[in-house]
Scaffold this active site. Sequence first.
Site, PDB file in Angstrom:
ATOM      1  N   CYS A   2       0.574  35.711 -14.791  1.00 14.58           N
ATOM      2  CA  CYS A   2       0.993  36.116 -14.177  1.00 14.58           C
ATOM      3  C   CYS A   2       0.890  35.618 -13.125  1.00 14.58           C
ATOM      4  O   CYS A   2       1.705  35.628 -12.444  1.00 14.58           O
ATOM      5  CB  CYS A   2       2.479  36.927 -13.917  1.00 14.58           C
ATOM      6  SG  CYS A   2       1.185  38.715 -13.473  1.00 14.58           S
TER       7      CYS A   2
ATOM      8  N   ASN B 186      -4.202  36.088  -9.015  1.00 16.13           N
ATOM      9  CA  ASN B 186      -4.485  36.610  -7.906  1.00 16.13           C
ATOM     10  C   ASN B 186      -5.237  37.379  -7.272  1.00 16.13           C
ATOM     11  O   ASN B 186      -6.103  36.760  -7.078  1.00 16.13           O
ATOM     12  CB  ASN B 186      -2.703  36.282  -7.354  1.00 16.13           C
ATOM     13  CG  ASN B 186      -1.951  35.210  -7.613  1.00 16.13           C
ATOM     14  OD1 ASN B 186      -2.414  34.000  -7.947  1.00 16.13           O
ATOM     15  ND2 ASN B 186      -0.092  35.849  -7.402  1.00 16.13           N
ATOM     16  N   ASP B 187      -4.973  38.504  -7.401  1.00 13.12           N
ATOM     17  CA  ASP B 187      -5.753  39.344  -7.009  1.00 13.12           C
ATOM     18  C   ASP B 187      -7.232  39.571  -7.768  1.00 13.12           C
ATOM     19  O   ASP B 187      -8.303  40.425  -7.321  1.00 13.12           O
ATOM     20  CB  ASP B 187      -4.752  40.731  -7.401  1.00 13.12           C
ATOM     21  CG  ASP B 187      -3.582  41.485  -5.995  1.00 13.12           C
ATOM     22  OD1 ASP B 187      -4.128  41.481  -5.434  1.00 13.12           O
ATOM     23  OD2 ASP B 187      -2.285  41.718  -6.644  1.00 13.12           O
TER      24      ASP B 187
ATOM     25  N   HIS C  78       0.996  -0.915   0.025  1.00 10.39           N
ATOM     26  CA  HIS C  78       0.039  -0.455  -0.194  1.00 10.39           C
ATOM     27  C   HIS C  78       1.147   1.250  -0.106  1.00 10.39           C
ATOM     28  O   HIS C  78       0.442   1.855  -0.675  1.00 10.39           O
ATOM     29  CB  HIS C  78      -0.868  -0.129   1.060  1.00 10.39           C
ATOM     30  CG  HIS C  78      -1.918   1.232   1.496  1.00 10.39           C
ATOM     31  ND1 HIS C  78      -1.554   2.223   2.176  1.00 10.39           N
ATOM     32  CD2 HIS C  78      -2.966   1.395   0.802  1.00 10.39           C
ATOM     33  CE1 HIS C  78      -2.597   2.833   2.050  1.00 10.39           C
ATOM     34  NE2 HIS C  78      -3.797   2.812   1.528  1.00 10.39           N
TER      35      HIS C  78
HETATM   36  C1  PEP Z   1      -1.470  38.706  -8.950  1.00 11.61           C
HETATM   37  O1  PEP Z   1      -2.283  39.819  -8.273  1.00 11.61           O
HETATM   38  O2  PEP Z   1      -1.816  37.564  -9.890  1.00 11.61           O
HETATM   39  C2  PEP Z   1       0.197  39.284  -9.167  1.00 11.61           C
HETATM   40  C3  PEP Z   1       0.658  38.126 -10.194  1.00 11.61           C
HETATM   41  O3  PEP Z   1       0.396  39.722  -8.504  1.00 11.61           O
HETATM   42  P1  PEP Z   1       1.045  39.532  -6.961  1.00 11.61           P
HETATM   43  O4  PEP Z   1       0.788  37.980  -6.418  1.00 11.61           O
HETATM   44  O5  PEP Z   1       2.268  40.029  -7.216  1.00 11.61           O
HETATM   45  O6  PEP Z   1       0.131  40.257  -6.132  1.00 11.61           O
HETATM   46 MG    MG Z   2      -1.496  41.789  -8.051  1.00  7.56          MG
END
Ligand code: PEP
Ligand code: MG
Length: 640
Positions: free
Chosen positions: A596, A532-533, A212
Amino acid sequence: MVFGNMGDDSGTGVAFTRNPATGEKEIYGEYLVNAQGEDVVAGIRTPKPIATLKDEMPEIYQQFAEICQRLEDHYRDLQDIEFTIEKGKLYILQTRAGKRTAAAAIKVATDLVQEGKISEEEAVLRVDPEQLDQLMHPSLDPEAKVEVLAKGLPASPGAAVGKVVFSADRAEELGKEGEKVILVRPETTPDDIHGMAMAQGILTSRGGMTSHAAVVARGMGTPCICGCEALRIDVDAKEFTVDGVTVKEGDMITIDGGTGRVMLGEAKLVSPQIGGAFQTILEWADKIRHLQVRTNADTPADAARAREFGAEGIGLCRTEHMFMAPDRLPIVQQMILAENDEERKAALDKLLPVQQDDFYGIFKAMKGLPVTIRLLDPPLHEFLPNAEELLVEITRLEMSGENPELLAEKQKMLRQVRNLSEFNPMLGHRGCRLGITFPEIYEMQARAIFQAVAALVKEGIEVYPEVMIPLVGHPKELEPLREVVVNTAEAVKEEAGVDFSYSVGTMIELPRACVIADEIAEHADFFSFGTNDLTQTTFGFSRDDAEGKFLHHYLEKKILPENPFASLDTEGVGKLVAQGVKLGRSAKPELKVGVCGEHGGDPRSIDFFHQTGLNYVSCSPFRVPIARLAAAHAQLKNPR
Ligand code: PEP
Ligand code: MG
């Protein structure tokens, strides 16, 4: 019904047509004489390697080898076969495509192409991008001096360092606190999955290569050693002994799942390399994919590493990381604490050459490729000390009365920290809002960028600078800041007497930016989605709090299928991305568009970005190979 437990001319086993850990073309597996299948998988008796069957029952072995070849030829893939021998007669119970490590998946896929059994495209599809993560794990530094405690079966490759724990619950508990742990058990069962998932490595004293622990660890890509019989594990006392050495819970050990070595202490690990079949698969993927793959890197070293992994440029260089370095922070603080323009300018003048050096190094490491540099983004108070700590220090200085100058300085700093503190810093004075209020900061950064560019151009080095303005939600924010950058570039060209090209673009990371992207595109040469933001602001979830506070409840209760900060919420956030791309290109058909945020390295999100028509994704250096392969999968599934 056949019986493997009818005496010494009976037995049962499991075998792979190729080695599932390395992909080597050899029958690989194990069996037990006079036993039933359950005895092999349960890890109660340690089985014998299949090679021994060749000596013990040569005719059976020969017949088995022929069947292995036939099944593999038929299915055109590595097979995992279960068999039983009843009184000298071989029965095949089951065959299926075998689970394998990433290294094995790559080797098998490239070998099958060479053997003329599958195409390059099929080979690329046979390797799961997510699984490549395993190969991007560290391995033991060959130079490291290690004290080998014991040796077991090399069940799942990769090296891991961590604190010893003896239960899955404890592994989970410490793992959630961010500790690295090695789960040590006599054997594992399905009840241990939660702890296995949190462990850096798994070590068992019983069971074979198909026990396992071995199967699950290989599936998870977690380094694992099984059947390390020299270990005397006392789960209740939370310790194990081996050759008179006692290792207790919390002690550090290192395991090497590729060789089966268990070592005392924390051995040095080294970063992965890409070569051989891995390189071949990625080259095939590169021929197929349409999406370009860039990296998020803030140092020349990261940039160089990402380039080795195949990055085609930098998609995000976060300049604030350069500000955080201990030799710069005092100057940055001086800049923030400045009480007038003159003081601020003095600090900026000190920062300029430092930033210029940073950019010079990064451009040079990425010569010939585009580099996107983002101007300062986070709220300024992130660069200042914590208010509570300052208060403690001030109180101490007041009581001792020993250094009035330092006391005055700290009091001033506390006033500034309090002035700059915000209720919602992620929605506060950050991003382009800083550029609007302190244009001299952006001007200094633009100057540092272009002076570095000018110096490199003079040296004959090709540079493709792209300056990026963060957190734009209104075209009137971007317009004047673009002007600051353009004016600075033109001034530097004039001063340095060199010509160079550059572009100025923006991050699209607010819902408002997505819905008026056509207006923003008028002032931007490129867009880079900051997902991300954008995830934070679309859901209204605080990035810094959601994961720790409530998101796991959302996942447990299946309110959300996935952590939206890890894998893009295509139904919500994704719609905004698609709208942003469409509107942006409606105003500027040639607009270059990338992403990004963290999602740039997530295979499922990459599939979405491919379908949405992005030009590139940008991710951390170690995810670059994953993104290259995922982009090829996306193209094969939905040709663009
Ligand atoms: C985002 O907001 O996706 C980003 C790449 O910028 P940071 O994470 O630096 O705010
Ligand atoms: Mg950002």
